[in-house]
Design an enzyme around this catalytic site. Structure first.
Site, PDB file in Angstrom:
ATOM      1  N   HIS A 150      64.371  31.126  75.929  1.00 35.13           N
ATOM      2  CA  HIS A 150      63.091  30.025  78.106  1.00 35.13           C
ATOM      3  C   HIS A 150      61.873  30.387  77.475  1.00 35.13           C
ATOM      4  O   HIS A 150      61.496  30.673  77.181  1.00 35.13           O
ATOM      5  CB  HIS A 150      63.569  31.523  78.697  1.00 35.13           C
ATOM      6  CG  HIS A 150      63.811  31.247  79.742  1.00 35.13           C
ATOM      7  ND1 HIS A 150      61.906  29.727  81.192  1.00 35.13           N
ATOM      8  CD2 HIS A 150      64.714  29.956  81.110  1.00 35.13           C
ATOM      9  CE1 HIS A 150      62.550  29.947  81.996  1.00 35.13           C
ATOM     10  NE2 HIS A 150      63.682  29.828  81.899  1.00 35.13           N
ATOM     11  N   ASP A 190      72.301  31.253  81.514  1.00 41.83           N
ATOM     12  CA  ASP A 190      73.125  30.522  81.455  1.00 41.83           C
ATOM     13  C   ASP A 190      74.024  31.218  80.175  1.00 41.83           C
ATOM     14  O   ASP A 190      75.642  30.377  79.965  1.00 41.83           O
ATOM     15  CB  ASP A 190      72.727  28.888  80.989  1.00 41.83           C
ATOM     16  CG  ASP A 190      72.265  28.763  82.006  1.00 41.83           C
ATOM     17  OD1 ASP A 190      72.430  28.701  83.497  1.00 41.83           O
ATOM     18  OD2 ASP A 190      71.327  27.386  81.233  1.00 41.83           O
TER      19      ASP A 190
HETATM   20  N1  CMC Z   1      68.881  28.507  69.946  1.00 43.73           N
HETATM   21  C1  CMC Z   1      67.343  27.916  68.526  1.00 43.73           C
HETATM   22  N2  CMC Z   1      66.326  28.281  68.563  1.00 43.73           N
HETATM   23  C2  CMC Z   1      65.513  27.851  69.541  1.00 43.73           C
HETATM   24  C3  CMC Z   1      66.114  28.174  70.981  1.00 43.73           C
HETATM   25  C4  CMC Z   1      67.600  28.133  70.671  1.00 43.73           C
HETATM   26  N3  CMC Z   1      68.476  28.492  71.889  1.00 43.73           N
HETATM   27  N4  CMC Z   1      65.731  28.004  71.794  1.00 43.73           N
HETATM   28  C5  CMC Z   1      64.396  27.912  70.936  1.00 43.73           C
HETATM   29  N5  CMC Z   1      64.478  28.084  69.889  1.00 43.73           N
HETATM   30  C6  CMC Z   1      63.248  27.901  68.398  1.00 43.73           C
HETATM   31  C7  CMC Z   1      62.598  26.873  68.180  1.00 43.73           C
HETATM   32  O1  CMC Z   1      63.229  26.298  67.323  1.00 43.73           O
HETATM   33  C8  CMC Z   1      61.105  26.999  67.818  1.00 43.73           C
HETATM   34  O2  CMC Z   1      60.837  27.175  66.975  1.00 43.73           O
HETATM   35  P1  CMC Z   1      60.165  26.225  65.747  1.00 43.73           P
HETATM   36  O3  CMC Z   1      59.269  27.673  66.557  1.00 43.73           O
HETATM   37  O4  CMC Z   1      60.184  27.012  64.663  1.00 43.73           O
HETATM   38  O5  CMC Z   1      59.946  25.544  66.135  1.00 43.73           O
HETATM   39  C9  CMC Z   1      60.645  28.053  69.101  1.00 43.73           C
HETATM   40  O6  CMC Z   1      62.317  28.471  69.271  1.00 43.73           O
HETATM   41  C10 CMC Z   1      60.008  27.680  70.247  1.00 43.73           C
HETATM   42  O7  CMC Z   1      61.006  27.079  70.879  1.00 43.73           O
HETATM   43  P2  CMC Z   1      60.945  25.788  71.995  1.00 43.73           P
HETATM   44  O8  CMC Z   1      61.794  24.564  71.976  1.00 43.73           O
HETATM   45  O9  CMC Z   1      59.227  24.928  71.741  1.00 43.73           O
HETATM   46  O10 CMC Z   1      60.391  26.622  72.881  1.00 43.73           O
HETATM   47  P3  CMC Z   1      60.955  25.537  75.309  1.00 43.73           P
HETATM   48  O11 CMC Z   1      59.988  26.778  75.822  1.00 43.73           O
HETATM   49  O12 CMC Z   1      60.056  24.456  74.591  1.00 43.73           O
HETATM   50  O13 CMC Z   1      62.274  25.531  75.144  1.00 43.73           O
HETATM   51  C11 CMC Z   1      64.380  26.218  76.171  1.00 43.73           C
HETATM   52  C12 CMC Z   1      62.292  25.970  75.916  1.00 43.73           C
HETATM   53  C13 CMC Z   1      65.079  26.803  76.777  1.00 43.73           C
HETATM   54  C14 CMC Z   1      64.253  24.530  76.290  1.00 43.73           C
HETATM   55  C15 CMC Z   1      64.740  26.678  74.560  1.00 43.73           C
HETATM   56  O14 CMC Z   1      64.765  28.040  74.310  1.00 43.73           O
HETATM   57  C16 CMC Z   1      66.428  25.983  74.421  1.00 43.73           C
HETATM   58  O15 CMC Z   1      66.466  24.818  73.879  1.00 43.73           O
HETATM   59  N6  CMC Z   1      67.142  26.757  74.802  1.00 43.73           N
HETATM   60  C17 CMC Z   1      68.794  26.627  74.930  1.00 43.73           C
HETATM   61  C18 CMC Z   1      69.154  25.553  75.331  1.00 43.73           C
HETATM   62  C19 CMC Z   1      69.259  26.873  76.900  1.00 43.73           C
HETATM   63  O16 CMC Z   1      69.989  27.526  76.988  1.00 43.73           O
HETATM   64  N7  CMC Z   1      68.895  26.500  77.811  1.00 43.73           N
HETATM   65  C20 CMC Z   1      68.691  27.232  79.444  1.00 43.73           C
HETATM   66  C21 CMC Z   1      66.891  26.982  79.649  1.00 43.73           C
HETATM   67  S1  CMC Z   1      67.706  28.796  81.427  1.00 43.73           S
HETATM   68  C22 CMC Z   1      68.526  27.820  82.597  1.00 43.73           C
HETATM   69  C23 CMC Z   1      66.880  27.548  83.369  1.00 43.73           C
HETATM   70  O17 CMC Z   1      66.411  27.591  83.733  1.00 43.73           O
HETATM   71  O18 CMC Z   1      66.939  25.906  82.812  1.00 43.73           O
END
Ligand code: CMC
Length: 426
Positions: free
Chosen positions: A305, A362
């Site tokens: 998140h 989710d």
């Molecule tokens: N699985 C594997 N790796 C992950 C995941 C995941 N679900 N989420 C983040 N990471 C890794 C990502 O690859 C990155 O690694 P590195 O530092 O090696 O590059 C690190 O964690 C930071 O990730 P980020 O994408 O920069 O984090 P963010 O804050 O931009 O993204 C997120 C947040 C929710 C988009 C992401 O965690 C994600 O894609 N999760 C899966 C989709 C999901 O479940 N979304 C629902 C969110 S909750 C409902 C809502 O309110 O929307």
């Protein structure tokens, strides 16, 4: 003395005020930064940008805290009805019984949609994704109620648009589903509460009697409350930015529905169940799936998140509710065991621990929706139904505060070729 931040640029010092929220959140007010220094800030994904001041929802991601108008989510989810929470978010206080009665009556009176909406629905192929259908239907309300396009509505008119949208959304959601099934539409029944009425519009069969199972409607009530607002997330920011151009409530919420649809946001609930089903049918082990995630071949959907870096309080409630609801309904969904095993494996693994990745709202919600009989492609639509009061409250707040149009800046990194004559001579 009030705190301030000093920034030194080009050898000159500039001071900017610090503002402090009611829960002691702090921000540097850089609204005069460009005027005074010529610089802008660069913050892709707005990870450090406070786009607004808001009185609606407080979220502390480090400590897993979520409050609507000061009330903890845990209390609201265990004691309130979805309409009470909608009232709280939109009007700022929990309704007393007279206020709740009048709110409910006003909503019930407007739960029918215009019959011509069926013609719009008929234009969609039955395989259309219901999120696209829903956003179109919500936007079509601008056509049925053209007065909603008034960019300067009175408080009374604005309130009527709000009530209409809350009232008609369950009907539009249920009808999108019935259309995809080729089933006749069910009309709203005002004798039922918001969730039960929605369930009968979704599932009542024309040739059989249908009684709403209170276990199902209570579960739905809880899920909708848990999704009702989440401060400045992607879809809410979309609603606010569209609303900031003085676009209508219906147009702004329709845009929010599209933002929610993406798999990184609300669309994740559909992706989670598809991921779990795939693990089950392929026979892959949880360990090998986790390895694929760590190699970044796939994401563990429903994990991670932007704001929660310890735990998502909604996910905690949903996980407990998931066990209880499946038990009460006598449903044995094998993907629940896969989800629990994935969570257990991830929470011990340094890849997830170091990146502070935990189950989000989710991760378990789809398993409950499936147990309630909601088809997988409707999961994100259910999220939209729950998020509606939050979008409305945020849109209303933006309008009340007369916030300026949202218009970020950029750093240009494209071509600097200036000499047009070179091309002209060729
Ligand atoms: N699985 C594997 N790796 C992950 C995941 C995941 N679900 N989420 C983040 N990471 C890794 C990502 O690859 C990155 O690694 P590195 O530092 O090696 O590059 C690190 O964690 C930071 O990730 P980020 O994408 O920069 O984090 P963010 O804050 O931009 O993204 C997120 C947040 C929710 C988009 C992401 O965690 C994600 O894609 N999760 C899966 C989709 C999901 O479940 N979304 C629902 C969110 S909750 C409902 C809502 O309110 O929307």
């Amino acid at each position: 003395m009030a705190e301030s931040a000093e920034i030194i640029m080009d050898g000159k010092s500039f001071k900017f005020p610090v503002i402090v929220g009611t829960e002691n959140e702090k921000a540097i007010d850089i609204s005069k930064l460009r005027d005074e220094t010529g610089y802008i800030t660069y913050d892709p994904g707005y990870k450090n940008t406070g786009a607004t001041k808001s009185e609606i929802t407080f979220l502390d991601g480090e400590n897993g805290i979520l409050h609507y108008r000061g009330y903890p989510i845990e209390q609201l989810a265990s004691t309130s009805s979805f309409l009470e929470v909608a009232y709280l978010l939109i009007y700022g206080n929990l309704p007393n019984s007279a206020e709740l009665d009048s709110f409910t009556v006003r909503i019930n009176k407007r739960s029918l949609v215009h019959e011509d909406m069926k013609i719009i629905l008929d234009g969609f192929p039955s395989y259309a994704h219901p999120m696209g259908v829903l956003s179109s239907l919500v936007c079509s309300m601008t056509a049925f109620y053209p007065e909603s396009l008034d960019s300067n509505p009175s408080d009374e008119d604005m309130d009527l648009h709000i009530i209409r949208l809350l009232a008609k959304m369950p009907t539009m959601v249920a009808w999108s589903y019935r259309k995809s099934k080729g089933m006749p539409f069910n009309y709203p029944k005002n004798s039922l509460d918001y969730c039960s009425n929605f369930l009968q519009m979704m599932f009542a069969h024309p040739t059989e009697s249908y009684n709403v199972d209170p276990v199902v409607s209570d579960a739905l009530n809880k899920l909708l409350i848990l999704h009702a607002d989440h401060e400045q997330n992607c879809s809410t920011s979309t609603v606010r930015i569209v609303g900031s151009s003085q676009a209508s409530l219906y147009g702004s919420v329709s845009a929010g529905i599209n933002a929610l649809w993406g798999p990184l946001h609300g669309g994740a609930n559909q992706e989670v169940i598809e991921m779990l089903d795939e693990i089950k049918t392929s026979g892959m082990t949880v360990e090998s799936f986790i390895e694929k995630v760590k190699k970044k071949e796939v994401r563990l959907m429903g994990f991670g998140h932007r704001v929660y870096k310890n735990f998502d309080p909604r996910a905690k409630i949903i996980k407990v509710a998931c066990d209880q609801i499946l038990n009460k309904l006598g449903v044995n969904d094998p993907v629940l065991d896969i989800a629990k095993a994935l969570e257990e494996a991830a929470l011990k693994d340094t890849y997830f621990v170091d990146r502070k990745l935990y189950p989000n709202v989710d991760f378990y919600s789809g398993i409950i929706y499936r147990a309630l009989g909601i088809p997988v492609n409707m999961f994100t639509v259910m999220f939209a139904l729950g998020r509606l009061p939050g979008w409305i409250a945020q849109w209303k707040e933006l309008r009340a505060n007369k916030e300026p149009i949202g218009r970020p800046r950029q750093i240009y990194t494209g071509s600097t070729k200036r000499d047009f004559t070179v091309i002209a001579k060729r």
